[in-house]
Design a protein around this motif. Structure first.
Motif, mmCIF file in Angstrom:
data_model
loop_
_atom_site.group_PDB
_atom_site.id
_atom_site.type_symbol
_atom_site.label_atom_id
_atom_site.label_comp_id
_atom_site.label_asym_id
_atom_site.label_seq_id
_atom_site.Cartn_x
_atom_site.Cartn_y
_atom_site.Cartn_z
ATOM 1 N N THR A 139 38.849 50.293 33.878
ATOM 2 C CA THR A 139 37.499 49.723 33.919
ATOM 3 C C THR A 139 37.610 48.254 34.330
ATOM 4 O OG1 THR A 139 37.422 48.840 31.661
ATOM 5 C CG2 THR A 139 36.756 51.148 31.930
ATOM 6 N N GLY A 140 36.490 47.669 34.680
ATOM 7 C CA GLY A 140 36.452 46.242 34.979
ATOM 8 C C GLY A 140 36.778 45.413 33.744
ATOM 9 N N TYR A 141 36.278 45.867 32.619
ATOM 10 C CA TYR A 141 36.566 45.170 31.358
ATOM 11 C C TYR A 141 38.071 45.095 31.131
ATOM 12 C CZ TYR A 141 36.536 43.970 26.417
ATOM 13 O OH TYR A 141 36.763 43.344 25.212
ATOM 14 N N ASN A 168 39.838 42.649 33.501
ATOM 15 C CA ASN A 168 39.700 41.237 33.117
ATOM 16 C C ASN A 168 40.535 40.872 31.902
ATOM 17 O OD1 ASN A 168 38.108 40.471 35.209
ATOM 18 N ND2 ASN A 168 36.169 40.672 34.111
ATOM 19 N N HIS A 224 31.159 36.292 32.032
ATOM 20 C CA HIS A 224 31.053 37.584 31.355
ATOM 21 C C HIS A 224 31.987 37.678 30.147
ATOM 22 C CE1 HIS A 224 31.475 42.061 31.030
ATOM 23 N NE2 HIS A 224 30.179 41.972 31.277
ATOM 24 N N SER A 255 33.945 39.893 29.117
ATOM 25 C CA SER A 255 35.300 40.434 29.327
ATOM 26 C C SER A 255 36.278 39.332 29.728
ATOM 27 C CB SER A 255 35.264 41.520 30.410
ATOM 28 O OG SER A 255 34.697 41.028 31.605
ATOM 29 N N ASP A 294 32.568 34.102 37.166
ATOM 30 C CA ASP A 294 31.794 35.159 37.821
ATOM 31 C C ASP A 294 31.373 34.607 39.183
ATOM 32 O OD1 ASP A 294 31.816 36.254 35.250
ATOM 33 O OD2 ASP A 294 29.658 36.634 35.196
ATOM 34 N N SER A 333 25.837 37.595 35.608
ATOM 35 C CA SER A 333 25.246 38.890 35.258
ATOM 36 C C SER A 333 23.882 38.796 34.595
ATOM 37 C CB SER A 333 26.203 39.696 34.390
ATOM 38 O OG SER A 333 26.809 38.900 33.425
ATOM 39 N N ASP A 386 35.442 36.862 39.463
ATOM 40 C CA ASP A 386 34.958 38.178 39.040
ATOM 41 C C ASP A 386 33.748 38.536 39.906
ATOM 42 O OD1 ASP A 386 33.461 40.185 37.808
ATOM 43 O OD2 ASP A 386 34.007 39.571 35.781
ATOM 44 N N ALA A 438 32.159 41.424 40.011
ATOM 45 C CA ALA A 438 31.594 42.688 39.512
ATOM 46 C C ALA A 438 30.189 42.975 40.053
ATOM 47 C CB ALA A 438 31.591 42.710 37.984
ATOM 48 N N HIS A 439 29.357 41.947 40.191
ATOM 49 C CA HIS A 439 27.996 42.173 40.690
ATOM 50 C C HIS A 439 27.875 41.897 42.179
ATOM 51 C CE1 HIS A 439 26.429 42.863 36.710
ATOM 52 N NE2 HIS A 439 27.125 41.826 36.302
ATOM 53 N N MET A 453 38.668 39.884 41.463
ATOM 54 C CA MET A 453 38.439 41.096 40.669
ATOM 55 C C MET A 453 37.106 41.721 41.075
ATOM 56 S SD MET A 453 36.252 41.900 38.008
ATOM 57 C CE MET A 453 36.107 43.304 36.919
ATOM 58 N N THR A 485 34.642 45.712 40.635
ATOM 59 C CA THR A 485 34.507 46.934 39.840
ATOM 60 C C THR A 485 33.966 48.079 40.688
ATOM 61 O OG1 THR A 485 33.485 47.909 37.881
ATOM 62 C CG2 THR A 485 32.248 46.203 38.960
ATOM 63 N N SER A 523 32.188 50.315 39.088
ATOM 64 C CA SER A 523 31.185 50.891 38.188
ATOM 65 C C SER A 523 29.782 50.341 38.400
ATOM 66 C CB SER A 523 31.621 50.691 36.737
ATOM 67 O OG SER A 523 32.213 49.441 36.558
ATOM 68 N N LYS A 524 29.621 49.378 39.304
ATOM 69 C CA LYS A 524 28.270 48.841 39.517
ATOM 70 C C LYS A 524 27.795 49.216 40.928
ATOM 71 C CE LYS A 524 28.656 45.921 35.687
ATOM 72 N NZ LYS A 524 29.232 44.746 35.081
ATOM 73 N N GLY A 575 35.689 52.118 37.038
ATOM 74 C CA GLY A 575 37.021 51.563 37.287
ATOM 75 C C GLY A 575 36.943 50.107 37.702
HETATM 76 C C1 LIG Z 1 30.175 44.725 34.019
HETATM 77 C C2 LIG Z 1 31.053 43.562 34.204
HETATM 78 C C3 LIG Z 1 32.426 43.676 33.969
HETATM 79 C C4 LIG Z 1 33.039 44.916 33.424
HETATM 80 O O1 LIG Z 1 33.089 45.916 34.375
HETATM 81 P P1 LIG Z 1 33.149 47.461 33.939
HETATM 82 O O2 LIG Z 1 33.718 48.122 35.121
HETATM 83 O O3 LIG Z 1 31.747 47.852 33.618
HETATM 84 O O4 LIG Z 1 34.030 47.538 32.729
HETATM 85 C C5 LIG Z 1 33.192 42.572 34.232
HETATM 86 N N1 LIG Z 1 32.661 41.418 34.681
HETATM 87 C C6 LIG Z 1 31.338 41.277 34.901
HETATM 88 C C7 LIG Z 1 30.804 39.978 35.410
HETATM 89 C C8 LIG Z 1 30.496 42.346 34.661
HETATM 90 O O5 LIG Z 1 29.187 42.213 34.851
#
Ligand SMILES: *Cc1c(COP(=O)(O)O)cnc(C)c1O
Length: 388
Positions: free
Chosen positions: A104-106, A109, A130, A132, A172, A176, A201, A203-204, A230, A232, A234-235, A241
């Motif tokens: 996962t992204g969590y 991180n 975030h 994480s 980030d 988020s 990060d 992620a978004h 980094m 993800t 999952s978004k 992942g």
């Molecule tokens: C959601 C998020 C994560 C974690 O990602 P997952 O794949 O959902 O575990 C990490 N960093 C940021 C900024 C996020 O918004």
């Protein structure tokens, strides 16, 4: 014996108690709950990929061919070859040495920061990063220094103060809860000047920003300058992942030291196959991110025209601040009555006094969805004003 009731009751009194509000059959920008359809503005499925036929069919084929589980840590026998294909592709897309997939992204991180940083080092972290990232810093035992949100001057002042050990800067790229963007060109120049290792990060942002969907590192032309990028699955990519991309020695270090990679089971075939398909769709269908960013710009404009502040948002994440928890929850309930889901986000996820609706836009929303949302927000916010 510890009693957990009292704390729960306290949370309920301040509208801070968390519970699972909805249990839909499937996710997406439309949800069926109790036989009623809702427009969902709280999903992170920005590109509307969770239900994309390429992802679904790849996952089905993978299950048929390879079964359900990977059955071991990647370092033992759980490294299904799809991991290698995804990592080769990521390294190629980002034009960097190597990539590494985490469950996962969590976990990317927490594992990555704890592996790279030790207690003699200092980590400089944006105050709105975030959770994480913060957890990774905590795990590392490093000296943790938080700088004011997006404030490079403040960061520079802090970097100048003599510190022993190595310096790391963590941020980030799209925040988020506020949807605002980091100035990566400036931040990476600052990191170079003070010999700090930069971790970003995305992620978004991955899948969403940049000509090829690499993220803010692409729009700011800093892909080559960042210590570790980094992202993800999952978004924006609609699956599950995390991944990191960087120089070979850094990735090798993570393979040897990241506990959230070593002491957990590798991702299963279905998820890996969907992830690879998602990377291909992101490349093949740029119109998805164009639609998404057009939707987001349109929604910000409509809200602003109606007197609703959208803070500094420049992305598909748009905050509408209510203030206290009670108001934020009342607004979310009003929207729900109107057939719209927009989660009320409360402290400690956001700073005290800034409880809000966090709107996330998707490429799957249409103009009517956006208009209905604006009407509903204007009504909810208007009611509060009359009430005062
Ligand atoms: C959601 C998020 C994560 C974690 O990602 P997952 O794949 O959902 O575990 C990490 N960093 C940021 C900024 C996020 O918004």
């Amino acid at each position: 014996m510890k009693d957990f009731t009292e704390n729960n009751e306290k949370l309920k009194q301040t509208d801070s108690f968390r519970f699972f509000r909805y249990s839909p059959d499937k996710a997406g920008c439309r949800l069926i709950i109790d036989n009623r359809e809702f427009i969902n503005f709280s999903s992170n499925d920005y590109l509307d990929l969770a239900q994309h036929p390429d992802l679904i069919n790849s996952a089905i084929d993978a299950v048929k061919n390879s079964g359900c589980g990977s059955t071991a840590s990647r370092l033992v026998t759980g490294n299904l070859c799809l991991n290698d294909r995804i990592e080769e592709r990521l390294a190629r897309d980002y034009r960097r040495d190597a990539a590494l997939v985490f469950p996962t992204g969590y976990m990317a991180n927490t594992g990555m920061i704890a592996a790279l940083v030790d207690r003699h080092d200092t980590v400089y972290s944006d105050r709105l990063n975030h959770a994480s990232l913060l957890d990774g810093i905590k795990l590392s035992g490093a000296n943790s220094v938080r700088y004011r949100h997006l404030d490079c001057q403040h960061l520079e002042t802090l970097l100048q103060q003599q510190k022993t050990g190595y310096k790391f800067v963590v941020t980030d790229t799209v925040f988020s809860m506020d949807g605002d963007l980091v100035d990566l060109a400036r931040l990476s120049a600052l990191c170079r000047k003070y010999d700090a290792f930069l971790i970003v990060d995305e992620a978004h942002a991955n899948g969403v920003f940049g000509k090829n969907g690499l993220g803010i590192c692409e729009t700011s032309s800093t892909v080559a300058d960042i210590g570790l990028i980094m992202g993800t699955f999952s978004k924006g990519l609609g699956s599950l992942g995390g991944f990191v991309v960087g120089d070979r020695p850094v990735i090798d270090h993570l393979i040897n030291r990241a506990r959230s990679l070593i002491y957990t089971t590798g991702l299963p075939p279905a998820v890996l196959a969907a992830n690879l398909a998602a990377l291909q769709v992101v490349r093949k269908e740029p119109e998805r991110r164009n639609t998404l960013l057009q939707n987001a710009a349109k929604l910000r404009r409509l809200l602003q025209e109606n007197g609703i502040d959208t803070l500094q948002s420049q992305s598909q994440i748009i905050p509408v601040v209510a203030g206290d928890n009670h108001t934020a929850v009342a607004w979310a309930q009003q929207l729900y009555r109107d057939g719209i889901i927009a989660a009320a986000i409360r402290p400690p996820t956001v700073p005290q006094g800034t409880a809000r609706l966090r709107i996330s836009v998707s490429a799957g929303h249409n103009d009517r969805d956006l208009e209905l949302l604006v009407d509903s927000i204007v009504t909810a916010a208007g009611k509060k004003r009359e009430h005062l």
